[in-house]
Scaffold this active site. Structure first.
Site, PDB file in Angstrom:
ATOM      1  N   HIS A   1       0.831  -1.209   0.000  1.00 39.66           N
ATOM      2  CA  HIS A   1       0.000   0.000   0.000  1.00 39.66           C
ATOM      3  C   HIS A   1       0.869   1.265   0.000  1.00 39.66           C
ATOM      4  O   HIS A   1       0.719   2.138  -0.851  1.00 39.66           O
ATOM      5  CB  HIS A   1      -0.910  -0.028   1.233  1.00 39.66           C
ATOM      6  CG  HIS A   1      -1.840   1.139   1.341  1.00 39.66           C
ATOM      7  ND1 HIS A   1      -3.154   1.091   0.924  1.00 39.66           N
ATOM      8  CD2 HIS A   1      -1.664   2.394   1.810  1.00 39.66           C
ATOM      9  CE1 HIS A   1      -3.737   2.261   1.134  1.00 39.66           C
ATOM     10  NE2 HIS A   1      -2.847   3.072   1.680  1.00 39.66           N
ATOM     11  N   GLU A   2       1.790   1.330   0.952  1.00 43.29           N
ATOM     12  CA  GLU A   2       2.648   2.520   1.033  1.00 43.29           C
ATOM     13  C   GLU A   2       3.572   2.590  -0.179  1.00 43.29           C
ATOM     14  O   GLU A   2       3.888   3.679  -0.668  1.00 43.29           O
ATOM     15  CB  GLU A   2       3.444   2.526   2.339  1.00 43.29           C
ATOM     16  CG  GLU A   2       2.598   2.492   3.628  1.00 43.29           C
ATOM     17  CD  GLU A   2       1.560   3.586   3.720  1.00 43.29           C
ATOM     18  OE1 GLU A   2       1.771   4.677   3.143  1.00 43.29           O
ATOM     19  OE2 GLU A   2       0.504   3.354   4.362  1.00 43.29           O
TER      20      GLU A   2
ATOM     21  N   HIS B   1       1.749   4.438  -2.821  1.00 42.31           N
ATOM     22  CA  HIS B   1       1.839   5.896  -2.600  1.00 42.31           C
ATOM     23  C   HIS B   1       3.215   6.419  -3.025  1.00 42.31           C
ATOM     24  O   HIS B   1       3.344   7.460  -3.659  1.00 42.31           O
ATOM     25  CB  HIS B   1       1.649   6.209  -1.105  1.00 42.31           C
ATOM     26  CG  HIS B   1       0.219   6.196  -0.638  1.00 42.31           C
ATOM     27  ND1 HIS B   1      -0.758   6.984  -1.202  1.00 42.31           N
ATOM     28  CD2 HIS B   1      -0.382   5.518   0.379  1.00 42.31           C
ATOM     29  CE1 HIS B   1      -1.914   6.787  -0.561  1.00 42.31           C
ATOM     30  NE2 HIS B   1      -1.715   5.898   0.397  1.00 42.31           N
TER      31      HIS B   1
ATOM     32  N   GLU C   1      -4.761   7.830  -3.076  1.00 44.36           N
ATOM     33  CA  GLU C   1      -5.278   6.565  -2.558  1.00 44.36           C
ATOM     34  C   GLU C   1      -5.560   5.586  -3.696  1.00 44.36           C
ATOM     35  O   GLU C   1      -5.454   4.370  -3.519  1.00 44.36           O
ATOM     36  CB  GLU C   1      -6.542   6.851  -1.728  1.00 44.36           C
ATOM     37  CG  GLU C   1      -6.911   5.776  -0.743  1.00 44.36           C
ATOM     38  CD  GLU C   1      -5.946   5.611   0.439  1.00 44.36           C
ATOM     39  OE1 GLU C   1      -5.069   6.482   0.639  1.00 44.36           O
ATOM     40  OE2 GLU C   1      -6.065   4.602   1.148  1.00 44.36           O
TER      41      GLU C   1
END
Lengths: 520, 520
Positions: free
Chosen positions: B282-283, B286, B312
């Site tokens: 997830h990170e 980003h 997101e």
């Protein structure tokens, strides 16, 4: 104090607070750069640092601060203790002692920030920026001639800086003052000469004596065990890890990111135990100073080491006078041996003590022991002062370096890379910086002598691992004041006299007579 | 462009550059605070952060910037895409497309920084500062009533903020715009309603189906192995570790400390494998966005995510649509199993895939799976919008929360601590923030659908661990532009249409029909 003066004081404090915060923010960026920053980030990080410096500088040099100082009566005075003593009479009445110290400190910073013409600041910055790259290449290629024109230019600019700052007796005073506020070249020269006259024969006597054995230090010491032992020592010293931390960097340092955030770094060599632990104790000594400022000055720019020499006196006291003492290892050797039984099971406390205090004249300053270290510094000081007055020329430096090295250390470098080109300092324009290293040894020994008189049980405390009374003594006598007292004031208050090399020399003679079984 | 306008553009860029640097410096302090800062340092760190914010704010709100904007023709316009479209006609001629985007971006920041009266800014800051402490205690004690007056006050202040910012149709527009520039409440409402109508029956069908087995995820997975595997995945994704790094924090995040310094953090649970790896992916999603801005906008404030929803969309695409896909684990499961053979030797690729995609309606948003997550967001959005208009009252919130929870998730909290008090956001005054989480799912699926059409071999690439074409597609279509294109512009350019929940719903239905063997 008039209403105008009260407002001026508030304004001064508010500017000072911002400068204080900006400098800690800069320290945070610097710490990150040396520890965890990804390699590619370096260019923007430089720009971020430059922005913070310029924001800090604009505040220190601001008209608002000039007006506040003026209103408080901080008129023009020389950047010497005598100069300030004169100025003190004109200060606003009703100021507390801490406020007076703050005004002096801020005045100094303001004067330093405003006395140089912009053109000189720019030329210094551009020249040293190029010179650093040229120096690195010159050292690599052992080619002093390529660095020579840059060094000549830098010395010319530093002379101009000295003229712009102003000085009493010697142009080098103005440069030395950057790092040792109020200290005079003549005073340092006298003390260094006295020390040198006794150090040289001591080093010769050690050279003539049978060498001690330190081969046990070169066994394999895994980092994890060294680190755990390092924390054990730091805790015993009183370093507060809720207000600090320890990381690993290429070159060890101490840095303050906030009133309650004083961090150290170290480096480890798995095949040379001394590297890690004595860096830790050394930086721990610096950190205890920074953790020990009194609440009264916390949050102001007085919460800072008062001079590099005083700072170094703290690190060297812990590293050498305590950390390389017999009682220290009476306490810690069994603890260390339990972590590295293979390496140390046959090493007696006496053998360990002698091994960690091995003395050997070498060409490289940063590798020098506590006996020969100051000689490296004197060599540089003698050359620096005469470069600034023009008594000697840059072109003659390599040969002069060899001469001084022979005279002081009894050895001379075969190549300039190990001689005149070995240090980065001159390429940065850091003239006046070197002497502070040796001043740390000298002042540290002066303070330690008084502490021994006032704490008669001192050696026993150390052998019990009870460092709290020592730290308390250092806090009371030195740390609490930060920059509220100058180095000169601290030395006078603690010793009743001035800068004096005799306690250091006596410490060395007593210790090394023992370590090397000398009959001096 | 006139000379005056050229100078104005230079001046705007120079102010923007300083704001950019100050914001990265602030990020460095924030990163340090969450990773390595000693605990006692927190108070001064807050003050340092506040100083940087105020320095940044003073530049964004400066008269100098106002004059530059004025000279460049950036007249007053509404903070909507339509508003800007009108304003564009009055901009100075001869500006590049990037310059026009920069002016729009800077204008927005300037207007946001200057439109609120000082008294409102102060009151918001004081109220939310207190409210955070009160909220933490209220949640702990399950006592909504103690938090109620603070929330009422905050909502009143946010209404005032909306009026001061200005809006077209709905006061919530002005708040939503903070995080989703140009997005309208009505548009979000419509899309959420459409999504909700289909999600609720899908969740019900999954609840009625036999549950999948994910017990293998709860075996013991030592951190070292999880971390090494995490780096393997990040490298495959294309995250550049010479311009980034990964650390451990209580709550995972991504932060940008410089153009070439984009860092992520994660957390590990040794007894629940999913926690660590899906945080990392997830990170990482980003971070790839932040590492992908084009050189043309690097170093300006355009080098930033264009909206939280777009940001997101990148993290969720990587985490869910790629990271929880069958081909992803076809590639990575053997690699993971070689690190944890004990745990995974009897787990088939199919069983692993189904296990990591387990769906289960729960009360807590941050623990929700990709199917139920958006329902948690809708619940909050429905309450927030009506709180701002005054349609519902704070005192009725706990009951309304339970009702919405029942309606959307089929379950309701037994206590407010697991209901209306569960999120920190409202105590910070973050109204308009929640919808961006679900917008990320929706927009991510829209983009992914187009990417699948344009990269027909997409699923095979994933199963080969070849993510380079995917990253290149995301860079070309999205990342390179940073904030130079708004979310609305990106959606239009890529999909040819507007915000649309159908691709997300189609993705979920296809995937979970398979995972849960549904006959929908």
């Amino acid at each position: 104090m008039t209403e105008v003066q009260k407002k001026a004081l508030e304004s001064l404090k508010s500017i000072d607070r911002e400068v204080y915060l900006l400098s800690h923010i800069g320290a945070a960026l610097g710490w990150d750069q040396e520890t965890y920053m990804p390699e590619e980030a370096v260019d923007e990080r430089s720009e971020q640092g430059a922005l913070l410096s310029s924001l800090g500088h604009s505040r220190v040099a601001s008209d608002g601060l000039a007006e506040a100082l003026e209103a408080l009566g901080a008129g023009d005075f020389l950047l010497t203790e005598q100069g300030w003593a004169q100025a003190e009479n004109s200060l606003a009445p009703g100021l507390t002692e801490t406020d007076r110290a703050l005004i002096r400190h801020v005045y100094r910073a303001h004067k330093r920030a405003t006395c140089l013409p912009d053109s000189l600041v720019r030329e210094l910055s551009q020249t040293t920026s190029k010179a650093q790259t040229v120096w690195a290449k010159a050292r690599k290629q052992d080619d002093f001639e390529s660095f020579r024109p840059y060094l000549e230019k830098i010395i010319d600019l530093k002379r101009q800086e000295a003229e712009a700052v102003g000085y009493g007796d010697h142009p080098y005073d103005a440069l030395l003052d950057t790092y040792e506020p109020g200290m005079k070249t003549a005073e340092v020269q006298q003390v260094f000469d006295a020390l040198g006259a006794e150090l040289v024969p001591l080093v010769q006597a050690i050279k003539d004596a049978p060498q001690v054995d330190d081969s046990f230090l070169e066994k394999h010491y895994p980092v994890a065990g060294q680190e755990a032992f390092g924390y054990e020592v730091l805790n015993a010293m009183g370093y507060d890890l809720t207000r600090g931390r320890m990381d690993v960097t290429a070159h060890p340092f101490t840095t303050t990111l906030g009133t309650k955030d004083v961090r150290i770094t170290t480096r480890y060599a798995e095949n040379f135990f001394k590297t890690g632990i004595f860096s830790i104790i050394h930086e721990g000594g610096h950190a205890l100073y920074e953790q020990g400022f009194s609440p009264e000055i916390a949050g102001t720019s007085l919460a800072d080491g008062t001079s590099l020499g005083i700072h170094e006196s703290q690190s060297r006291t812990w590293e050498n006078m305590i950390g390389r003492s017999r009682p220290f290892w009476d306490h810690f050797l069994p603890r260390l041996a339990s972590r590295f039984p293979e390496n140390l099971k046959d090493v007696s406390s006496e053998a360990f003590y002698r091994g960690i205090n091995k003395v050997e004249p070498s060409l490289i300053r940063v590798e020098a022991d506590e006996v020969t270290y100051s000689l490296h510094v004197m060599l540089r000081f003698n050359l620096e002062t005469r470069l600034i007055t023009g008594e000697i020329a840059v072109k003659d430096l390599p040969e002069l370096w060899r001469q001084e090295s022979r005279r002081l250390l009894g050895i001379e470098p075969a190549k300039d890379a190990d001689g005149v080109l070995q240090d980065v300092h001159w390429s940065f324009g850091l003239f006046g910086y070197f002497p502070t290293y040796a001043l740390g040894n000298i002042i540290g020994a002066q303070f330690f002598q008084v502490m021994e008189q006032q704490l008669p049980d001192l050696q026993n405390m150390i052998s019990r691992g009870d460092f709290a009374p020592i730290l308390q003594w250092l806090r009371d006598a030195i740390h609490q004041y930060g920059s509220a007292k100058t180095a000169g004031e601290l030395i006078r208050r603690i010793t009743g006299g001035g800068l004096d090399s005799r306690p250091f020399m006596e410490y060395l003679r007593t210790k090394y007579r023992d370590v090397y079984r000398l009959s001096l």
